[in-house]
Design a protein around this motif. Structure first.
Motif, PDB file in Angstrom:
ATOM      1  N   ASP A 324       0.822  -1.206   0.000  1.00 53.95           N
ATOM      2  CA  ASP A 324       0.000   0.000   0.000  1.00 53.95           C
ATOM      3  C   ASP A 324       0.856   1.256   0.000  1.00 53.95           C
ATOM      4  OD1 ASP A 324      -2.857  -1.153   0.479  1.00 53.95           O
ATOM      5  OD2 ASP A 324      -1.560  -2.202   1.900  1.00 53.95           O
ATOM      6  N   LEU A 325       2.015   1.177   0.642  1.00 53.20           N
ATOM      7  CA  LEU A 325       2.948   2.294   0.672  1.00 53.20           C
ATOM      8  C   LEU A 325       4.363   1.748   0.661  1.00 53.20           C
ATOM      9  CD1 LEU A 325       3.585   5.371   1.079  1.00 53.20           C
ATOM     10  CD2 LEU A 325       3.559   4.911   3.549  1.00 53.20           C
ATOM     11  N   MET A 326       5.188   2.277  -0.241  1.00 53.06           N
ATOM     12  CA  MET A 326       6.602   1.920  -0.261  1.00 53.06           C
ATOM     13  C   MET A 326       7.417   3.206  -0.164  1.00 53.06           C
ATOM     14  SD  MET A 326       8.714  -0.776  -2.629  1.00 53.06           S
ATOM     15  CE  MET A 326       8.365  -0.050  -4.228  1.00 53.06           C
ATOM     16  N   VAL A 327       8.396   3.204   0.746  1.00 53.44           N
ATOM     17  CA  VAL A 327       9.218   4.384   1.001  1.00 53.44           C
ATOM     18  C   VAL A 327      10.679   4.001   0.845  1.00 53.44           C
ATOM     19  CG1 VAL A 327       9.834   6.195   2.643  1.00 53.44           C
ATOM     20  CG2 VAL A 327       7.511   5.243   2.658  1.00 53.44           C
ATOM     21  N   SER A 328      11.402   4.749   0.020  1.00 53.70           N
ATOM     22  CA  SER A 328      12.851   4.568  -0.049  1.00 53.70           C
ATOM     23  C   SER A 328      13.538   5.693   0.717  1.00 53.70           C
ATOM     24  CB  SER A 328      13.341   4.529  -1.500  1.00 53.70           C
ATOM     25  OG  SER A 328      12.944   5.664  -2.230  1.00 53.70           O
ATOM     26  N   LEU A 329      14.528   5.328   1.487  1.00 58.07           N
ATOM     27  CA  LEU A 329      15.318   6.254   2.297  1.00 58.07           C
ATOM     28  C   LEU A 329      16.770   6.116   1.868  1.00 58.07           C
ATOM     29  CD1 LEU A 329      13.553   5.076   5.501  1.00 58.07           C
ATOM     30  CD2 LEU A 329      13.579   7.490   4.893  1.00 58.07           C
ATOM     31  N   ALA A 330      17.368   7.215   1.426  1.00 57.33           N
ATOM     32  CA  ALA A 330      18.718   7.094   0.881  1.00 57.33           C
ATOM     33  C   ALA A 330      19.487   8.399   0.984  1.00 57.33           C
ATOM     34  CB  ALA A 330      18.647   6.669  -0.591  1.00 57.33           C
ATOM     35  N   THR A 331      20.753   8.279   1.384  1.00 60.54           N
ATOM     36  CA  THR A 331      21.693   9.402   1.276  1.00 60.54           C
ATOM     37  C   THR A 331      22.158   9.414  -0.173  1.00 60.54           C
ATOM     38  OG1 THR A 331      23.438   7.887   1.998  1.00 60.54           O
ATOM     39  CG2 THR A 331      22.433   9.277   3.683  1.00 60.54           C
ATOM     40  N   LEU A 332      21.362  10.033  -1.044  1.00 60.41           N
ATOM     41  CA  LEU A 332      21.514   9.754  -2.467  1.00 60.41           C
ATOM     42  C   LEU A 332      22.286  10.798  -3.244  1.00 60.41           C
ATOM     43  CD1 LEU A 332      20.657   7.299  -4.116  1.00 60.41           C
ATOM     44  CD2 LEU A 332      18.770   8.647  -5.013  1.00 60.41           C
ATOM     45  N   THR A 333      21.956  12.095  -3.075  1.00 56.49           N
ATOM     46  CA  THR A 333      22.561  13.080  -3.981  1.00 56.49           C
ATOM     47  C   THR A 333      23.076  14.311  -3.245  1.00 56.49           C
ATOM     48  OG1 THR A 333      20.558  14.383  -4.452  1.00 56.49           O
ATOM     49  CG2 THR A 333      20.914  12.404  -5.780  1.00 56.49           C
ATOM     50  N   GLY A 334      24.199  14.837  -3.710  1.00 54.59           N
ATOM     51  CA  GLY A 334      24.668  16.122  -3.231  1.00 54.59           C
ATOM     52  C   GLY A 334      23.767  17.255  -3.691  1.00 54.59           C
ATOM     53  N   ALA A 335      23.054  17.032  -4.791  1.00 59.57           N
ATOM     54  CA  ALA A 335      22.154  18.070  -5.307  1.00 59.57           C
ATOM     55  C   ALA A 335      21.079  18.428  -4.291  1.00 59.57           C
ATOM     56  CB  ALA A 335      21.510  17.603  -6.612  1.00 59.57           C
ATOM     57  N   ALA A 336      20.632  17.444  -3.521  1.00 58.27           N
ATOM     58  CA  ALA A 336      19.616  17.709  -2.501  1.00 58.27           C
ATOM     59  C   ALA A 336      20.159  18.628  -1.423  1.00 58.27           C
ATOM     60  CB  ALA A 336      19.134  16.400  -1.886  1.00 58.27           C
ATOM     61  N   ARG A 337      21.422  18.468  -1.071  1.00 56.16           N
ATOM     62  CA  ARG A 337      22.024  19.321  -0.046  1.00 56.16           C
ATOM     63  C   ARG A 337      22.211  20.747  -0.568  1.00 56.16           C
ATOM     64  NH1 ARG A 337      21.332  14.766   0.799  1.00 56.16           N
ATOM     65  NH2 ARG A 337      19.338  15.724   1.252  1.00 56.16           N
ATOM     66  N   VAL A 338      22.601  20.860  -1.833  1.00 54.40           N
ATOM     67  CA  VAL A 338      22.765  22.187  -2.421  1.00 54.40           C
ATOM     68  C   VAL A 338      21.429  22.918  -2.427  1.00 54.40           C
ATOM     69  CG1 VAL A 338      23.328  23.436  -4.531  1.00 54.40           C
ATOM     70  CG2 VAL A 338      24.763  21.520  -3.800  1.00 54.40           C
ATOM     71  N   ALA A 339      20.368  22.202  -2.758  1.00 55.00           N
ATOM     72  CA  ALA A 339      19.054  22.828  -2.867  1.00 55.00           C
ATOM     73  C   ALA A 339      18.483  23.218  -1.513  1.00 55.00           C
ATOM     74  CB  ALA A 339      18.091  21.885  -3.586  1.00 55.00           C
ATOM     75  N   GLY A 395      25.307  16.895 -17.463  1.00 52.12           N
ATOM     76  CA  GLY A 395      24.782  18.248 -17.330  1.00 52.12           C
ATOM     77  C   GLY A 395      24.753  18.742 -15.904  1.00 52.12           C
ATOM     78  N   GLY A 396      24.535  17.855 -14.953  1.00 49.98           N
ATOM     79  CA  GLY A 396      24.620  18.228 -13.547  1.00 49.98           C
ATOM     80  C   GLY A 396      23.425  18.964 -12.990  1.00 49.98           C
ATOM     81  N   MET A 397      22.389  19.217 -13.786  1.00 52.18           N
ATOM     82  CA  MET A 397      21.231  19.946 -13.275  1.00 52.18           C
ATOM     83  C   MET A 397      20.155  18.984 -12.783  1.00 52.18           C
ATOM     84  SD  MET A 397      20.708  23.170 -15.849  1.00 52.18           S
ATOM     85  CE  MET A 397      21.998  24.395 -16.086  1.00 52.18           C
ATOM     86  N   ALA A 398      19.399  19.439 -11.775  1.00 56.33           N
ATOM     87  CA  ALA A 398      18.246  18.681 -11.245  1.00 56.33           C
ATOM     88  C   ALA A 398      18.642  17.269 -10.818  1.00 56.33           C
ATOM     89  CB  ALA A 398      17.118  18.641 -12.276  1.00 56.33           C
ATOM     90  N   GLY A 399      19.818  17.145 -10.198  1.00 57.94           N
ATOM     91  CA  GLY A 399      20.345  15.824  -9.871  1.00 57.94           C
ATOM     92  C   GLY A 399      19.479  15.021  -8.927  1.00 57.94           C
ATOM     93  N   SER A 400      18.868  15.676  -7.936  1.00 59.71           N
ATOM     94  CA  SER A 400      18.011  14.935  -7.008  1.00 59.71           C
ATOM     95  C   SER A 400      16.726  14.490  -7.703  1.00 59.71           C
ATOM     96  CB  SER A 400      17.683  15.811  -5.790  1.00 59.71           C
ATOM     97  OG  SER A 400      16.892  15.103  -4.863  1.00 59.71           O
ATOM     98  N   ILE A 401      16.198  15.329  -8.599  1.00 58.89           N
ATOM     99  CA  ILE A 401      14.964  14.977  -9.301  1.00 58.89           C
ATOM    100  C   ILE A 401      15.195  13.824 -10.273  1.00 58.89           C
ATOM    101  CG2 ILE A 401      13.176  15.805 -10.880  1.00 58.89           C
ATOM    102  CD1 ILE A 401      13.542  18.592  -9.705  1.00 58.89           C
ATOM    103  N   THR A 402      16.274  13.882 -11.044  1.00 56.13           N
ATOM    104  CA  THR A 402      16.507  12.803 -11.998  1.00 56.13           C
ATOM    105  C   THR A 402      16.792  11.483 -11.284  1.00 56.13           C
ATOM    106  OG1 THR A 402      18.836  13.493 -12.204  1.00 56.13           O
ATOM    107  CG2 THR A 402      17.278  14.317 -13.852  1.00 56.13           C
ATOM    108  N   ALA A 403      17.444  11.539 -10.112  1.00 52.52           N
ATOM    109  CA  ALA A 403      17.642  10.312  -9.329  1.00 52.52           C
ATOM    110  C   ALA A 403      16.305   9.745  -8.866  1.00 52.52           C
ATOM    111  CB  ALA A 403      18.537  10.600  -8.128  1.00 52.52           C
ATOM    112  N   ALA A 404      15.400  10.630  -8.426  1.00 51.65           N
ATOM    113  CA  ALA A 404      14.078  10.183  -7.997  1.00 51.65           C
ATOM    114  C   ALA A 404      13.291   9.597  -9.163  1.00 51.65           C
ATOM    115  CB  ALA A 404      13.325  11.349  -7.365  1.00 51.65           C
ATOM    116  N   LEU A 405      13.384  10.211 -10.334  1.00 46.29           N
ATOM    117  CA  LEU A 405      12.697   9.675 -11.510  1.00 46.29           C
ATOM    118  C   LEU A 405      13.227   8.285 -11.866  1.00 46.29           C
ATOM    119  CD1 LEU A 405      12.616  12.867 -13.776  1.00 46.29           C
ATOM    120  CD2 LEU A 405      10.647  11.782 -12.658  1.00 46.29           C
ATOM    121  N   PHE A 406      14.535   8.108 -11.754  1.00 46.35           N
ATOM    122  CA  PHE A 406      15.144   6.798 -12.000  1.00 46.35           C
ATOM    123  C   PHE A 406      14.533   5.753 -11.070  1.00 46.35           C
ATOM    124  CE2 PHE A 406      18.278   3.518 -11.245  1.00 46.35           C
ATOM    125  CZ  PHE A 406      18.888   3.299 -12.469  1.00 46.35           C
TER     126      PHE A 406
END
Length: 454
Positions: A324-339, A395-406
């Motif tokens: 019913d609900l799946m949650v991923s938790l990850a220290t994934l991208t530096g882009a998230a910290r920049v944002a 390109g280096g842009m939207a790194g956290s978003i593209t990781a989430a889309l993946f």
């Protein structure tokens, strides 16, 4: 250390928490003013009795109008003398947060240096249900201990041992698939990322509960990340013991769910892909094309974008049960910290009601989250020319978003999917939040679940 409140005691000294300018400061007599106490955040004023002993203490909360800026301010009380104290809280202060702060402030990571906490103890503030507060602190302490432990003592073998110990403690079932068996179990990307390390890669699968809605947690467990053949600079490796922070947070949340009884009304599954991203002749290479459990092919354009690879196989496995609900938790991208910086993890969710519940719960329990978009317009960026997906778009842009889309590509089939791109680290000490490993998102999820999975 197991965080707990002291039992009620007639010998407990009163601890008054006061706002700046609170009339209670004047009612305590001339001593606070003579001592220079004004109620500023974190100020402490010890009150003497007639014989020169301790009669109690005042703890400053700061300006009432700026209360929203101050997280866990009552943790300053751990600087008091080592006695038992009875907190007396003013109107307008969140009692649950204050109680949690008194426990979180007692955390010490003393495995290698120093000593465990031996400071003051506190009775539970009036009007607070102590059990869920203890559970939250216990889960957070577990997460912090796991992240703070360096990779030589927290490799895949050790993280598995910690997961087994927790499963035994809470009565959960656990299964582990490791090494070449990952290939037989059709978890090829977990194997590819971890095969270069001395300790074998593995998938840890924990189950708790027998009825109710299904909740699946997937936590990134990269026990150390060199970057692989696309090796990181030395300075970028200094915090890479924390790259298993998603797995540590998932285990901490599992402990909270078990101790609060929330696990009694749902079926919980925790999937932890656990590896070291190491360098050897067996390392996976830039330019390799990997075939995932889902059947999608992934071109490896950067071996330092390994977390999404191991999560992909685990998410596919989790989605096969249609939770019913799946949650991923990850220290994934530096882009998230920049944002958003270290304190405010972004999360991604296509379901507005679920996202609203998480946002509101996170703010209410001082475990803030900020919703970011699964922006479909960026989907072409994760689609290279020779494979279905690209693990590191140029390109280096939207790194956290593209990781989430993946990751979303592999979570298809779950009822609702949430991805949290956490930091897992407190860079500077704050009340109740010492420098070092930190859980993020777990308490927000715990608080939101009654609305998300009623």
């Amino acid at each position: 250390m197991i965080p707990d409140f002291a039992p009620p005691s007639a010998d407990a000294l009163p601890l008054w928490a006061v706002w700046t300018g609170d009339p209670l400061v004047d009612q305590a007599g001339p001593w606070p003013a003579a001592s220079g106490f004004s109620g500023k955040r974190g100020e402490i004023c010890l009150l003497p009795d007639a014989s020169g002993g301790l009669a109690g203490a005042l703890l400053g909360l700061g300006d009432r109008a700026q209360a929203s800026r101050h997280r866990f301010v009552l943790a300053h009380a751990t600087a008091l003398p080592a006695r038992v104290w009875r907190p007396i809280l003013p109107e307008g202060l969140d009692r649950d947060e204050a109680a949690l702060a008194l426990l979180l402030g007692q955390y010490r990571f003393a495995r290698y240096k120093g000593k465990a906490y031996d400071g003051p103890q506190f009775t539970c503030p009036d009007g607070v249900d102590a059990a869920p507060i203890r559970a939250q602190a216990a889960g957070e302490f577990l997460t912090r201990d796991l992240i703070n432990t360096p990779a030589n003592d927290m490799g895949p073998d050790d993280l598995e041992a910690a997961a087994r110990a927790l499963a035994k403690e809470i009565g959960a079932a656990i299964a582990v698939t490791a090494g070449p068996d990952l290939l037989d179990a059709n978890l090829p990307m977990i194997h590819a990322v971890g095969r270069a390390a001395e300790q074998a890669p593995r998938l840890i699968d924990i189950r708790l509960g027998t009825g109710g809605p299904r909740l699946t947690l997937v936590g990134k467990g990269v026990c150390f990340d060199t970057g692989g053949l696309d090796i990181k600079p030395a300075a970028s490796m200094l915090l890479m013991k924390k790259d298993m922070g998603g797995a540590a947070t998932a285990l901490g949340l599992l402990k909270m769910l078990a101790l609060t009884g929330a696990a009694d009304r749902m079926r919980i599954r925790v999937l932890l892909p656990v590896v070291e991203n190491s360098v050897s002749a067996a390392s996976f290479r830039p330019g390799d094309v990997l075939t995932s459990r889902k059947g999608l092919t992934v071109e490896v354009n950067n071996t330092d974008a390994e977390g999404r690879l191991i999560l992909a196989d685990a998410l596919t496995l989790g989605a096969e049960e249609s939770p019913d609900l799946m949650v991923s938790l990850a220290t994934l991208t530096g882009a998230a910290r920049v944002a958003l910086g270290p304190d405010l993890p972004p999360f991604y969710c296509d379901n507005d009601a679920t996202a609203d519940a998480l946002s509101r719960a996170g703010m209410a329990v001082r475990d803030p989250l900020w919703r970011m978009p699964f922006w479909d317009g960026y989907e072409p960026q994760i689609e290279p020319s020779i494979a279905d997906l690209d693990n590191a778009p140029s390109g280096g842009m939207a790194g956290s978003i593209t990781a989430a889309l993946f990751l979303r590509r592999f979570a298809e089939g779950s009822g609702r999917y949430v991805h949290m791109d956490i930091y897992g680290w407190q860079p500077t000490a704050a009340p109740g939040l010492p420098k070092g490993g930190a859980g993020q998102g777990a308490r927000a999820i715990l608080a939101a679940l009654p609305r998300i999975l009623p």
